[in-house]
Design a protein around this motif. Sequence first.
Motif: not given
Length: 117
Positions: A52-69
């Motif tokens: 839909g208007n969102n995205f299902i993250l398949v790979d990149g959970y480590l990058r995501l957490q690092a970006l948040k941090n």
Amino acid sequence: MDILPPNIEVDIHLLDLRYEHTRIKDVKVLARMQNSIMRYGQIMPAVAVPDGNNFILVDGYLRLQALKNCGRDCIIIQVSDGKEADALFSLLARNNDRHWEAIEQASLINELHNRFN
């Protein structure tokens, strides 16, 4: 249906993190990723499929957490043009790109079995 470019920057809140539970969290690896992001920015895109208007993250959970941090609120994603199940299969097939723990692989296979038969 709009055709999305292969790599786009999206707000983190637009991501569905339904596969987050399949990843092992390693604080040392996360610290290295954070240092890299602070120094060079996000080098590799995460992989996601449209939902839909969102995205299902398949790979990149480590990058995501690092970006948040690092205080970031956006992530660069490579938008897979296939279906969610196809993206998961591709992720498992590309196992030379990264080191997978057996439990991570088993969790993804379990997701494929339970969600997509």
